[in-house]
Design an enzyme around this catalytic site. Sequence first.
Site, PDB file in Angstrom:
ATOM      1  N   HIS A  51      -1.169  15.278   2.823  1.00 44.69           N
ATOM      2  CA  HIS A  51      -0.047  15.632   3.700  1.00 44.69           C
ATOM      3  C   HIS A  51       0.806  16.719   3.069  1.00 44.69           C
ATOM      4  O   HIS A  51       1.129  16.667   1.895  1.00 44.69           O
ATOM      5  CB  HIS A  51       0.826  14.399   3.977  1.00 44.69           C
ATOM      6  N   ASP A  61       8.825   6.538  14.804  1.00 49.60           N
ATOM      7  CA  ASP A  61       9.051   7.840  14.164  1.00 49.60           C
ATOM      8  C   ASP A  61       9.094   8.948  15.220  1.00 49.60           C
ATOM      9  O   ASP A  61       9.918   9.859  15.138  1.00 49.60           O
ATOM     10  CB  ASP A  61       7.960   8.143  13.140  1.00 49.60           C
ATOM     11  N   ARG A  84      16.410  13.261  15.841  1.00 52.81           N
ATOM     12  CA  ARG A  84      16.928  13.970  14.648  1.00 52.81           C
ATOM     13  C   ARG A  84      16.894  15.480  14.865  1.00 52.81           C
ATOM     14  O   ARG A  84      17.795  16.202  14.463  1.00 52.81           O
ATOM     15  CB  ARG A  84      16.072  13.619  13.425  1.00 52.81           C
ATOM     16  N   SER A 141       9.843   8.928   7.372  1.00 52.07           N
ATOM     17  CA  SER A 141       9.127   9.482   8.524  1.00 52.07           C
ATOM     18  C   SER A 141       7.695   9.842   8.123  1.00 52.07           C
ATOM     19  O   SER A 141       6.721   9.441   8.783  1.00 52.07           O
ATOM     20  CB  SER A 141       9.891  10.722   9.029  1.00 52.07           C
ATOM     21  N   LYS A 151       3.939   7.311   8.809  1.00 52.37           N
ATOM     22  CA  LYS A 151       2.755   7.826   9.513  1.00 52.37           C
ATOM     23  C   LYS A 151       1.521   7.760   8.621  1.00 52.37           C
ATOM     24  O   LYS A 151       0.436   7.398   9.071  1.00 52.37           O
ATOM     25  CB  LYS A 151       2.986   9.289   9.922  1.00 52.37           C
TER      26      LYS A 151
HETATM   27  N1  URA Z   1       7.789  15.948   8.542  1.00 51.63           N
HETATM   28  C1  URA Z   1       7.829  14.725   9.107  1.00 51.63           C
HETATM   29  O1  URA Z   1       6.837  14.197   9.575  1.00 51.63           O
HETATM   30  N2  URA Z   1       9.022  14.075   9.148  1.00 51.63           N
HETATM   31  C2  URA Z   1      10.154  14.600   8.651  1.00 51.63           C
HETATM   32  O2  URA Z   1      11.178  13.966   8.711  1.00 51.63           O
HETATM   33  C3  URA Z   1      10.101  15.888   8.069  1.00 51.63           C
HETATM   34  C4  URA Z   1       8.890  16.546   8.020  1.00 51.63           C
END
Ligand code: URA
Length: 434
Positions: A82, A161, A168, A183, A187
């Site tokens: 990621h 999320d 947000r 967040s 995931k």
């Molecule tokens: N990427 C994400 O998935 N969440 C965030 O809060 C910031 C970057």
Amino acid sequence: MNMVDIITKKRDGEELTPEEIRFFIENYVKDRIPDYQASALLMAIYFRGLSRAETFALTEAMEFSGDVEDLSDLPGVKVDKHSTGGVGDKTTLVVAPVAAAAGVTVAKMSGRGLGFTGGTADKLEAIPGFRTRLEPAEFHRQLEELGLAVITQTGSITPADKKIYALRDVTGTVESPGLIASSIMSKKLAAGSDGIVLDVKCGSGALLKDLAEAENMADLMIDIGRKAGRKMVAVISDMSQPLGRAVGNALEVEEAVQVLKGGGPEDLRQLCLELAGEMIWIGGRAESFEEGKETARQVLSDGRALEKFRQMVRRQGGDDRIIEEPERMGSSRYSRDVLAGRTGFIAETDTREIGRASQHLGAGRLRKEDEIDFTAGIRMHVRIGDFVKEGDVLATLYGADSRRLEEAETILEAAIRISAEPAAPPKLIQKIIQ
Ligand code: URA
């Protein structure tokens, strides 16, 4: 328990209990808490921060707010990767096939572009016919048979999320360490892999502007992952200029293919080797990170990684002829060169602004419902530290709207600072946390 008490408690700087955090998540997902109360809580969190215990509880509540992938029936260690988001970041297109070619199962769920940053799912869709949505059974079958699949996250994973991120985005509460870490990690944990390699970006084109912030974020995410029993590694990499030379979907696919063919820009190749080496190591296909990196080098140079990429493209419905003929992804109606206004050294680039210019050209969305122009984007011709003469080409812009090209040119001119003083190129790999 009620939301007013929870908001007030956080506003006054007290620590929320896991029960209070779960109450918020479970009820917000079910539309039992209005956006104005959720926004107030997010803003209180933004100002007061989250303790580690609160961040763990929030991650867990979001992870289990929807379906979680079960990859345990697949053999071997499943590894995910990621990036915290950047400009010109096409590393997944390279490292996923490299790690898979080395025998690691790579089950990758990727996102779409977000603001000034690009997303892997959009990039892959620049390949005619490529499907980023696979049914769970098809996803599993492909992983069994090919060891590699890159798809968009299904709607049923971490719905909390999705809802909170959208809120947000419009309430000025994105840049909060605890909210970012929970967040991302919710995931990644829900996606089911055993190991996760994080590419934490730092610099003007990243959410995290300096090394100290990036280190904190990496440390926090590693802690969350290890508590959940996952193998974790983080690479902190420079994002003070775009990665590679290409920014924009089809342009980035073309550049990633160059790396898979053994060429491409040196910075992109170097970061890909680093990340793939870590994936191969934690995926149990090498005794050490160094050996993993050597294996990554081998599968790149003998063509196995390129072949894996080709198989994935074909399998997901894409036209693999783009590997030899990238023009099959289309070309832009207009192009325009951005010229150096003076002689000197490239001292600094405002990478967020370069990402914004690319988005403005059509490579990203300005509104959620916007269609992407896959051929739009920017080719950078200079790097920090380069010497340029007045009139040299700094970048070339591509797009379908000539007025937008002119506007993007103005953005680029302001984003690339030229100085009379020599400037040192930034260090690409800032830190590795294993
Ligand atoms: N990427 C994400 O998935 N969440 C965030 O809060 C910031 C970057």
